[in-house]
Design a protein around this motif. Structure first.
Motif, PDB file in Angstrom:
ATOM      1  N   ALA A 212      -7.567   1.060  -6.893  1.00 27.51           N
ATOM      2  CA  ALA A 212      -7.264   2.463  -6.589  1.00 27.51           C
ATOM      3  C   ALA A 212      -6.608   3.169  -7.762  1.00 27.51           C
ATOM      4  CB  ALA A 212      -6.362   2.540  -5.355  1.00 27.51           C
ATOM      5  N   SER A 213      -5.934   2.411  -8.627  1.00 24.51           N
ATOM      6  CA  SER A 213      -5.229   3.022  -9.756  1.00 24.51           C
ATOM      7  C   SER A 213      -6.167   3.527 -10.841  1.00 24.51           C
ATOM      8  CB  SER A 213      -4.234   2.031 -10.360  1.00 24.51           C
ATOM      9  OG  SER A 213      -4.900   0.945 -10.979  1.00 24.51           O
ATOM     10  N   ASN A 214      -7.477   3.239 -10.744  1.00 28.24           N
ATOM     11  CA  ASN A 214      -8.403   3.771 -11.741  1.00 28.24           C
ATOM     12  C   ASN A 214      -8.423   5.293 -11.723  1.00 28.24           C
ATOM     13  OD1 ASN A 214     -11.335   4.929 -10.883  1.00 28.24           O
ATOM     14  ND2 ASN A 214     -10.542   3.614  -9.267  1.00 28.24           N
TER      15      ASN A 214
ATOM     16  N   LEU B 131       0.540   6.794  -6.653  1.00 29.73           N
ATOM     17  CA  LEU B 131      -0.771   7.254  -7.091  1.00 29.73           C
ATOM     18  C   LEU B 131      -1.068   8.685  -6.686  1.00 29.73           C
ATOM     19  CD1 LEU B 131      -3.191   4.230  -6.496  1.00 29.73           C
ATOM     20  CD2 LEU B 131      -2.129   4.976  -8.623  1.00 29.73           C
ATOM     21  N   PHE B 132      -0.704   9.070  -5.460  1.00 26.04           N
ATOM     22  CA  PHE B 132      -1.163  10.364  -4.951  1.00 26.04           C
ATOM     23  C   PHE B 132      -0.761  11.541  -5.828  1.00 26.04           C
ATOM     24  CE2 PHE B 132      -0.076  14.111  -2.318  1.00 26.04           C
ATOM     25  CZ  PHE B 132      -1.370  14.604  -2.189  1.00 26.04           C
TER      26      PHE B 132
ATOM     27  N   THR C 268      -7.511  11.591   0.125  1.00 24.87           N
ATOM     28  CA  THR C 268      -7.449  10.689   1.282  1.00 24.87           C
ATOM     29  C   THR C 268      -6.168   9.866   1.308  1.00 24.87           C
ATOM     30  OG1 THR C 268      -8.548   8.824   0.159  1.00 24.87           O
ATOM     31  CG2 THR C 268      -9.962  10.490   1.183  1.00 24.87           C
ATOM     32  N   LEU C 269      -5.424   9.850   0.213  1.00 25.48           N
ATOM     33  CA  LEU C 269      -4.236   9.004   0.144  1.00 25.48           C
ATOM     34  C   LEU C 269      -3.124   9.434   1.114  1.00 25.48           C
ATOM     35  CD1 LEU C 269      -4.004   8.294  -3.706  1.00 25.48           C
ATOM     36  CD2 LEU C 269      -5.000   6.888  -1.900  1.00 25.48           C
TER      37      LEU C 269
ATOM     38  N   TYR D 294       0.823  -1.211   0.000  1.00 24.55           N
ATOM     39  CA  TYR D 294       0.000   0.000   0.000  1.00 24.55           C
ATOM     40  C   TYR D 294       0.858   1.262   0.000  1.00 24.55           C
ATOM     41  CZ  TYR D 294      -4.173  -2.806   0.978  1.00 24.55           C
ATOM     42  OH  TYR D 294      -5.210  -3.696   0.889  1.00 24.55           O
ATOM     43  N   THR D 295       1.934   1.251   0.750  1.00 20.11           N
ATOM     44  CA  THR D 295       2.805   2.428   0.789  1.00 20.11           C
ATOM     45  C   THR D 295       3.390   2.718  -0.583  1.00 20.11           C
ATOM     46  OG1 THR D 295       3.388   1.990   3.110  1.00 20.11           O
ATOM     47  CG2 THR D 295       4.846   3.443   1.854  1.00 20.11           C
TER      48      THR D 295
END
Length: 355
Positions: free
Chosen positions: A303-305, A45-46, A88-89, A38-39
């Motif tokens: 989440a990558s969408n 992503l952020f 929120t990331l 996740y990290t």
């Protein structure tokens, strides 16, 4: 490898503490893999999701003529959903950087959980609506111009927000839980919550994934059939060029949306369902841990969408690309003008100092 089996309900009875001991053994022996995955994912992503979607909103705001189109209304809502999720990331990153210790208020934990599911299913439904609009525009242009007005499309988008927001409200109950003396987030608290999540999973699968996916398949199959059956006029070169551009944009939209569903949404829903069945059915603990890793990977894909959707805007919308070039040129010209004005001011200052 020795198989570890979770006890059956008949053996455990109502002994919740024993159930939680076995659940903790299955789930939290592998926390390091989850935290690292996740990290790494959210670090990538952020910045991309936030900057790309904010930039997309800026570009859409510059399209004075396109803001009155139905597809642009849907894309603006899609960009709003993705940019809100990206905010929120940083909280998730702070949580995983601290090895799963939540040092923020409880309501922020609930908001992060809620925000993920709102973004996931609003994205699915907005992509479905965008696909329906594309099919209607190509196959039935007169009906599209009369039915797909910006006002009606905006009302449908508001309905999507309300439907997903209310349907995802049960996830607001998933707040901070204490495990090993530390406040935790993004973790179910007891065996009863897993049963409830399994029920919610079936509802979300039916209304939030299977039905939209079937709708997209029907729209795209009919769209492709229409394009194959109507090659278009061969007379005017301008008409032929416009028809080729429409076909190209339709192909790009079909490709991007299908890839988004197959890469981001389908694996997550399939693995999530298997994992929940494994937990609620108390399968072999080693199988549960394998599925737990698979859930982590597919959730990262889901989440990558938020970074794939800006590519959809770019490749399927000609005016979006043009507005991006115009905005970039305007930014460069403003910088160049500012540089020239500063340089001119310095030159005048030097001249005054020498006289």
């Amino acid at each position: 490898m020795n198989a570890r089996l979770l006890p059956s309900p008949a053996v455990l009875g109502n002994n919740t503490s024993v159930i939680m001991e076995f659940l903790s053994e299955c789930f939290h022996d592998d926390d390091e893999f989850k935290y690292r995955a996740y990290t790494f994912t959210y670090l990538l992503l952020f910045p991309v999701a936030f900057l790309c979607n904010i930039w997309a909103l800026v570009v859409f705001s510059l399209q004075s003529s396109r803001r009155n189109s139905a597809s642009c209304v849907v894309m603006i809502n899609l960009a709003l959903s993705d940019s809100s999720f990206s905010l929120t990331l940083p909280l998730r990153l702070a949580y995983y950087f601290k090895d799963g210790v939540w040092n923020f208020p409880d309501w922020l934990c609930r908001l992060c959980v809620y925000g993920f599911y709102v973004n996931l299913y609003t994205s699915i439904l907005f992509l479905t609506l965008l696909s329906m609009l594309r099919w209607l525009a190509v196959a039935q242009p007169l009906r599209h111009s009369s039915m797909a007005t910006p006002t009606r499309t905006l009302l449908i988008c508001v309905g999507v927000w309300l439907f997903v927001g209310v349907s995802s409200a049960p996830f607001l109950s998933s707040g901070v839980k204490y495990r090993d003396g530390f406040p935790r987030c993004f973790e179910p608290s007891n065996p009863a919550s897993w049963e409830r999540i399994l029920i919610l999973n079936y509802i979300a699968m039916a209304l939030g994934f299977i039905l939209p996916f079937l709708t997209i398949i029907i729209c795209y199959s009919r769209l492709i059939h229409h394009l194959m059956a109507h090659p278009g006029p061969q007379g005017s070169s301008q008409v032929s060029t416009n028809r080729r551009c429409t076909r190209r944009r339709s192909v790009h939209l079909v490709t991007m949306v299908t890839a988004n569903f197959l890469l981001c949404f389908l694996p997550y829903h399939v693995i999530r369902s298997l994992h929940l069945h494994a937990v609620c059915g108390r399968w072999n603990c080693d199988i549960i841990m394998v599925l737990q890793r698979a859930v982590v990977v597919t959730l990262c894909l889901a989440a990558s969408n938020s970074v794939l959707n800006p590519l959809l805007y770019y490749y399927s919308t000609r005016t979006f690309r043009k507005s991006m070039r115009d905005a970039h040129s305007s930014l460069l010209s403003n910088r160049e003008g500012s540089f020239r004005s500063r340089l001119s001011l310095r030159m005048r200052t030097r001249r005054r100092s020498t006289t």
